[in-house]
Motif scaffolding. Structure first.
Motif, PDB file in Angstrom:
ATOM      1  N   TYR A 155       0.834  -1.196   0.000  1.00  0.00           N
ATOM      2  CA  TYR A 155       0.000   0.000   0.000  1.00  0.00           C
ATOM      3  C   TYR A 155       0.876   1.257   0.000  1.00  0.00           C
ATOM      4  O   TYR A 155       1.943   1.286   0.609  1.00  0.00           O
ATOM      5  CB  TYR A 155      -0.897   0.033   1.237  1.00  0.00           C
ATOM      6  CG  TYR A 155      -2.009  -0.986   1.232  1.00  0.00           C
ATOM      7  CD1 TYR A 155      -3.084  -0.862   0.360  1.00  0.00           C
ATOM      8  CD2 TYR A 155      -1.993  -2.067   2.108  1.00  0.00           C
ATOM      9  CE1 TYR A 155      -4.111  -1.794   0.358  1.00  0.00           C
ATOM     10  CE2 TYR A 155      -3.015  -3.000   2.109  1.00  0.00           C
ATOM     11  CZ  TYR A 155      -4.073  -2.856   1.235  1.00  0.00           C
ATOM     12  OH  TYR A 155      -5.083  -3.773   1.233  1.00  0.00           O
ATOM     13  N   ALA A 351     -17.129  -2.102   5.540  1.00  0.00           N
ATOM     14  CA  ALA A 351     -16.446  -2.181   4.252  1.00  0.00           C
ATOM     15  C   ALA A 351     -17.490  -2.207   3.141  1.00  0.00           C
ATOM     16  O   ALA A 351     -18.684  -2.412   3.382  1.00  0.00           O
ATOM     17  CB  ALA A 351     -15.570  -3.427   4.196  1.00  0.00           C
ATOM     18  N   ARG A 373     -10.432  -6.658  10.258  1.00  0.00           N
ATOM     19  CA  ARG A 373     -11.554  -6.853   9.332  1.00  0.00           C
ATOM     20  C   ARG A 373     -12.235  -8.175   9.665  1.00  0.00           C
ATOM     21  O   ARG A 373     -11.606  -9.234   9.634  1.00  0.00           O
ATOM     22  CB  ARG A 373     -11.060  -6.871   7.891  1.00  0.00           C
ATOM     23  CG  ARG A 373     -12.175  -6.918   6.850  1.00  0.00           C
ATOM     24  CD  ARG A 373     -11.606  -7.027   5.439  1.00  0.00           C
ATOM     25  NE  ARG A 373     -12.627  -6.769   4.436  1.00  0.00           N
ATOM     26  CZ  ARG A 373     -12.651  -5.712   3.638  1.00  0.00           C
ATOM     27  NH1 ARG A 373     -11.684  -4.814   3.710  1.00  0.00           N
ATOM     28  NH2 ARG A 373     -13.624  -5.545   2.765  1.00  0.00           N
ATOM     29  N   GLU A 404     -13.552   2.664   3.065  1.00  0.00           N
ATOM     30  CA  GLU A 404     -13.174   2.301   1.701  1.00  0.00           C
ATOM     31  C   GLU A 404     -13.914   3.187   0.702  1.00  0.00           C
ATOM     32  O   GLU A 404     -15.135   3.333   0.779  1.00  0.00           O
ATOM     33  CB  GLU A 404     -13.523   0.839   1.423  1.00  0.00           C
ATOM     34  CG  GLU A 404     -12.742  -0.156   2.254  1.00  0.00           C
ATOM     35  CD  GLU A 404     -13.122  -1.587   1.942  1.00  0.00           C
ATOM     36  OE1 GLU A 404     -12.282  -2.476   2.141  1.00  0.00           O
ATOM     37  OE2 GLU A 404     -14.273  -1.818   1.498  1.00  0.00           O
ATOM     38  N   LYS A 405     -13.167   3.745  -0.237  1.00  0.00           N
ATOM     39  CA  LYS A 405     -13.794   4.459  -1.351  1.00  0.00           C
ATOM     40  C   LYS A 405     -14.070   3.492  -2.491  1.00  0.00           C
ATOM     41  O   LYS A 405     -15.094   3.558  -3.154  1.00  0.00           O
ATOM     42  CB  LYS A 405     -12.900   5.597  -1.831  1.00  0.00           C
ATOM     43  CG  LYS A 405     -13.558   6.455  -2.902  1.00  0.00           C
ATOM     44  CD  LYS A 405     -12.709   7.656  -3.264  1.00  0.00           C
ATOM     45  CE  LYS A 405     -13.430   8.540  -4.281  1.00  0.00           C
ATOM     46  NZ  LYS A 405     -12.616   9.729  -4.647  1.00  0.00           N
ATOM     47  N   ASP A 406     -13.123   2.608  -2.731  1.00  0.00           N
ATOM     48  CA  ASP A 406     -13.305   1.502  -3.659  1.00  0.00           C
ATOM     49  C   ASP A 406     -12.436   0.356  -3.165  1.00  0.00           C
ATOM     50  O   ASP A 406     -11.904   0.408  -2.051  1.00  0.00           O
ATOM     51  CB  ASP A 406     -12.971   1.903  -5.106  1.00  0.00           C
ATOM     52  CG  ASP A 406     -11.568   2.489  -5.251  1.00  0.00           C
ATOM     53  OD1 ASP A 406     -10.625   1.935  -4.633  1.00  0.00           O
ATOM     54  OD2 ASP A 406     -11.399   3.486  -5.966  1.00  0.00           O
ATOM     55  N   LYS A 407     -12.284  -0.680  -3.965  1.00  0.00           N
ATOM     56  CA  LYS A 407     -11.548  -1.857  -3.508  1.00  0.00           C
ATOM     57  C   LYS A 407     -10.069  -1.576  -3.283  1.00  0.00           C
ATOM     58  O   LYS A 407      -9.397  -2.325  -2.575  1.00  0.00           O
ATOM     59  CB  LYS A 407     -11.696  -2.988  -4.532  1.00  0.00           C
ATOM     60  CG  LYS A 407     -13.077  -3.594  -4.588  1.00  0.00           C
ATOM     61  CD  LYS A 407     -13.151  -4.683  -5.629  1.00  0.00           C
ATOM     62  CE  LYS A 407     -12.279  -5.861  -5.262  1.00  0.00           C
ATOM     63  NZ  LYS A 407     -12.422  -6.986  -6.225  1.00  0.00           N
ATOM     64  N   ARG A 408      -9.552  -0.491  -3.852  1.00  0.00           N
ATOM     65  CA  ARG A 408      -8.120  -0.240  -3.807  1.00  0.00           C
ATOM     66  C   ARG A 408      -7.736   0.989  -2.992  1.00  0.00           C
ATOM     67  O   ARG A 408      -6.565   1.163  -2.662  1.00  0.00           O
ATOM     68  CB  ARG A 408      -7.587  -0.048  -5.243  1.00  0.00           C
ATOM     69  CG  ARG A 408      -7.977  -1.132  -6.214  1.00  0.00           C
ATOM     70  CD  ARG A 408      -7.284  -2.431  -5.888  1.00  0.00           C
ATOM     71  NE  ARG A 408      -5.881  -2.354  -6.182  1.00  0.00           N
ATOM     72  CZ  ARG A 408      -5.381  -2.548  -7.405  1.00  0.00           C
ATOM     73  NH1 ARG A 408      -6.174  -2.837  -8.415  1.00  0.00           N
ATOM     74  NH2 ARG A 408      -4.085  -2.481  -7.604  1.00  0.00           N
ATOM     75  N   GLY A 410      -8.781   4.156   0.017  1.00  0.00           N
ATOM     76  CA  GLY A 410      -9.608   4.571   1.141  1.00  0.00           C
ATOM     77  C   GLY A 410      -8.833   5.472   2.077  1.00  0.00           C
ATOM     78  O   GLY A 410      -7.728   5.942   1.768  1.00  0.00           O
ATOM     79  N   SER A 429      -4.526   8.570   3.614  1.00  0.00           N
ATOM     80  CA  SER A 429      -5.103   7.736   2.559  1.00  0.00           C
ATOM     81  C   SER A 429      -4.226   6.506   2.383  1.00  0.00           C
ATOM     82  O   SER A 429      -3.035   6.517   2.702  1.00  0.00           O
ATOM     83  CB  SER A 429      -5.191   8.498   1.234  1.00  0.00           C
ATOM     84  OG  SER A 429      -3.891   8.803   0.744  1.00  0.00           O
ATOM     85  N   GLU A 431      -3.575   3.457  -0.680  1.00  0.00           N
ATOM     86  CA  GLU A 431      -3.878   3.056  -2.054  1.00  0.00           C
ATOM     87  C   GLU A 431      -3.047   1.845  -2.413  1.00  0.00           C
ATOM     88  O   GLU A 431      -1.839   1.818  -2.173  1.00  0.00           O
ATOM     89  CB  GLU A 431      -3.600   4.185  -3.040  1.00  0.00           C
ATOM     90  CG  GLU A 431      -3.962   3.825  -4.474  1.00  0.00           C
ATOM     91  CD  GLU A 431      -3.808   4.988  -5.436  1.00  0.00           C
ATOM     92  OE1 GLU A 431      -4.358   4.918  -6.550  1.00  0.00           O
ATOM     93  OE2 GLU A 431      -3.135   5.973  -5.072  1.00  0.00           O
TER      94      GLU A 431
END
Length: 704
Positions: A155, A351, A373, A404-408, A410, A429, A431
């Motif tokens: 990440y 999530a 998680r 999470e904004k998307d799967k990758r 947040g 953030s 990514e």
């Protein structure tokens, strides 16, 4: 008389001193009980300095003040100061009265990455309180910490400097469906509360908003608008229902000489930019209980953190449901030991796939609060098997409030060292970079026992285009980056790979490669083979002289050699193979022909009857002595393959007879090379649904 006066004065002095000492202790304890940790830290230190170590009672009081000073620093995230004061309490043997001094000191050492010292203190605590799971969790954290760091995920972590200030900034959440408005709590200048919060030693927090501009950058934050939303108390961690019409947030009041816990408040949207006056959710039985950190999707099922009675440790995660008819929230229920521990569970969020994200210091981790998680179970409001999300999202300091904004991509909150060099809550953030794929093809000659095939043309076709390459001497070709830096194989794409070379049968089927659903880096290594149009050289199969019975002894395991044929047929279900058996030129032609046919049928019967190959996929043919072998002569040695180079030499009878007298061993060896079973591709289009029946005569031997 003088002695009595002296004794009286001495008693007065001692009483005065004791009263003064008790006064400092009382003030310190009052502030500590109200969780006014900022003031209590100094008061405990002052009381500590006034106390002597002489006498067991005085030492016990002094140790208690050292412990409480450490606790104040722990609660205000000043770990090094906390560690120092825990050490003082331990020197004063406070562990005899309060074993937790070992546990909390170990927690501070873990945050400071002093793993060996931390492990020692966890073990000391475990010996005093063997039933507390926090000790075992801490010991495991000291061991696994290095593993987490070594297995650091790829990440990219970035401090959101356009949002963060030197003060606290924490618990981001999206406040609109387009994910362009970020709500968060902050104690920055401009907040409604002007005083310093005695709990945190920071200004009081309010709710703020930042919006994305057209370039995708976060703009200067502004206060959330609405009557009664931001007050002189702390407002923080919040969530929204899925329609973004209701906002639930945490408010923590602080009134002088009162021990008040936090509450959850709810407000409804008013127009497009403001919120209505909030109302408090009735979730607790006493004002001293804290409830906060709300988490919901539908506005009817609410998860939150609380220290209410009936939990498993410090603060647990609880849930409640809303009854529309009565307009009330149900009695909270604990989420159970699958989620909660002896430690603290805080900052729950959902999530995108419905999993539960939360932070805890009660499970093995990297230090402080780590984000975990838990997997959602079906359609129930139930979660299980919490897993640490690992480094670098989690570190040795507190990490929490992950969204999470998307799967990758947040956001989350972390107390790792920020740009100003301090360990305060900031918004970060994360990514995950694109997954990295490479492709290596190894071309093989299926007629030469899968030997490397040089000079084969490999063609790869996909949604990004088509490219080709030529296999090298070792049969391989490799693709990763293009000259411009982008990659040949990309995420969520499918590719077709073909191989071709002159002198070889076409590979009409090829291979398929896909990265769809592949959520990790991958180096693809794929073997591709071609069948030659020349005979396929098989491992040696020997027979008893003038018979078709296999030799299976230490000199030659003929059935093992036939396993090569079995493997080719099972790995290539489209192949129909012609098995050709040959004899040498000695003996009568007609008998050699029958002998070769029976030997071919012996191979056929073994593969069909003993190994279960479909009989329609093998055609046994006897070649007799009519097809002498081509070998390759190099430096006086004969080779079955041209891969070593050499002069092509056909082993015809006249050539072999030239060595009858001059070299009897070579004469015999060359005849042996002619006695062989090889293969040839009959078809590469076998279809079990349409293929004709096998000839039954192949299962019987000819009269010899």
């Amino acid at each position: 008389m003088k002695i009595k006066v002296v004794l009286t004065l001495l008693l007065i002095c001692v009483s005065t001193l004791t009263f003064a000492q008790n006064k400092y202790i009382v003030k310190a304890n009052e502030a500590y009980a109200r969780e006014n940790f900022c003031d209590a830290a100094e008061l405990c230190k002052t009381a500590y300095s006034k106390l002597t170590r002489k006498g067991s009672s005085a030492q016990s009081k002094k140790a208690d003040m050292a412990f409480k000073a450490a606790e104040c620093y722990r609660h205000t995230e000043r770990y090094r100061e906390a560690n120092e004061w825990y050490d003082r309490a331990i020197l004063l043997e406070h562990q005899d009265d309060e074993p937790l001094v070992y546990l909390y000191n170990a927690d501070m050492l873990l945050k400071m990455r002093e793993f060996d010292k931390a492990k020692t203190n966890y073990e000391k605590y475990k010996s005093l309180v063997p039933g507390d799971a926090r000790a075992a969790s801490g010991i495991e954290s000291c061991t696994d910490n290095r593993v987490y760091i070594a297995e650091k995920l790829p990440y990219v972590i970035e401090n959101q400097t356009s949002i963060n200030k030197p003060e606290f900034d924490m618990s981001p959440v999206f406040g609109d469906r387009k994910l362009t408005k970020m709500y968060f709590g902050s104690s920055r200048p401009g907040s409604t509360g002007k005083d310093i919060n005695p709990r945190s030693c920071e200004p009081y927090m309010d709710l703020w908003i930042s919006e994305l501009d057209k370039k995708g950058n976060w703009t200067d934050p502004y206060l959330v608008k609405g009557e009664g939303i931001n007050t002189e108390d702390d407002e923080g961690t919040l969530c929204f229902d899925e329609r973004k019409k209701k906002m639930f947030f945490t408010r923590c009041p602080n009134m002088r000489k009162q021990n008040l816990g936090c509450d959850i408040w709810v407000s409804e949207i008013k127009g497009k930019t403001e919120w209505k006056e909030p109302t408090k959710l009735k979730l607790k039985s006493h004002d001293s209980v804290s409830v906060g950190h709300p988490c919901t999707k539908d506005g009817k099922f609410l998860i939150f953190a609380s220290d209410m009675a009936g939990g498993y440790g410090g603060r647990d995660l609880w849930y409640t449901t809303y009854d529309r008819k009565s307009d009330e929230w149900a009695m909270p229920k604990n989420m159970g030991p699958e989620i909660n521990t002896k430690g603290n569970e805080l900052f729950p969020t959902f999530a995108l796939n419905g999993d539960l994200l939360f932070s805890t210091d009660g499970r093995p981790g990297l230090g402080g609060l780590d984000i975990f998680r838990a997997t959602k179970v079906g359609e129930e409001n139930k979660w299980e098997n919490p897993q640490n999300v690992g480094s670098p999202i989690n570190g040795e300091n507190n990490d929490f409030s992950m969204i999470e904004k998307d799967k990758r991509f947040g956001y989350f909150t972390s107390e790792r060292k920020g740009p100003n060099g301090e360990n305060i809550p900031d918004i970060y953030s994360y990514e995950q970079p694109p997954y990295i794929y490479s492709l290596k093809i190894i071309a093989e000659d299926l007629g030469e026992n899968n030997a490397p095939l040089e000079g084969a043309t490999i063609t790869v076709s996909g949604p990004d285009g088509t490219w080709t390459g030529i296999s090298e001497e070792d049969g391989s070709i490799f693709w990763d980056k293009k000259p411009a830096g982008d990659r040949y194989i990309n995420e969520a794409k499918s590719y077709t790979i073909k191989i071709a070379k002159d002198g070889y049968y076409e590979d009409a089927k090829g291979l398929e490669l896909t990265t769809v659903g592949l959520d990790y880096d991958q180096d693809f290594v794929m073997n591709m083979g071609l069948f030659p149009k020349r005979p396929i050289r098989l491992p040696e199969v020997r027979y008893v002289l003038n018979k078709w019975e296999f030799i299976n002894d230490e000199t030659c395991m003929s059935k093992d050699s036939l396993e090569f044929v079995y493997t080719i047929l099972t790995e290539h279900p489209e192949l129909v193979l012609q098995l050709n058996s040959h004899t040498d030129s000695r003996g009568r032609n007609d008998r050699n022909q029958i002998l070769s046919e029976n030997r071919a049928r012996a191979c056929y019967k073994y593969l069909v009857e003993e190994r279960g190959i479909d009989p329609r996929r093998i055609i046994p043919v006897g070649k007799g002595e009519e097809d002498p072998r081509m070998v390759y002569l190099q430096n006086g040695e004969y080779h079955a393959s041209d891969r070593a180079g050499g002069e092509p030499t056909r082993l015809i009878e006249s050539y072999i007879n030239g060595f009858r007298r001059s070299n009897k061993d070579l004469f015999s060896a060359l005849h042996t090379m002619n006695r062989r079973t090889d293969g040839a591709v009959f078809s590469l289009e076998f279809d079990p649904e349409t293929a004709p029946a096998a000839d039954p005569k192949y299962l019987t031997y000819l009269k010899y």
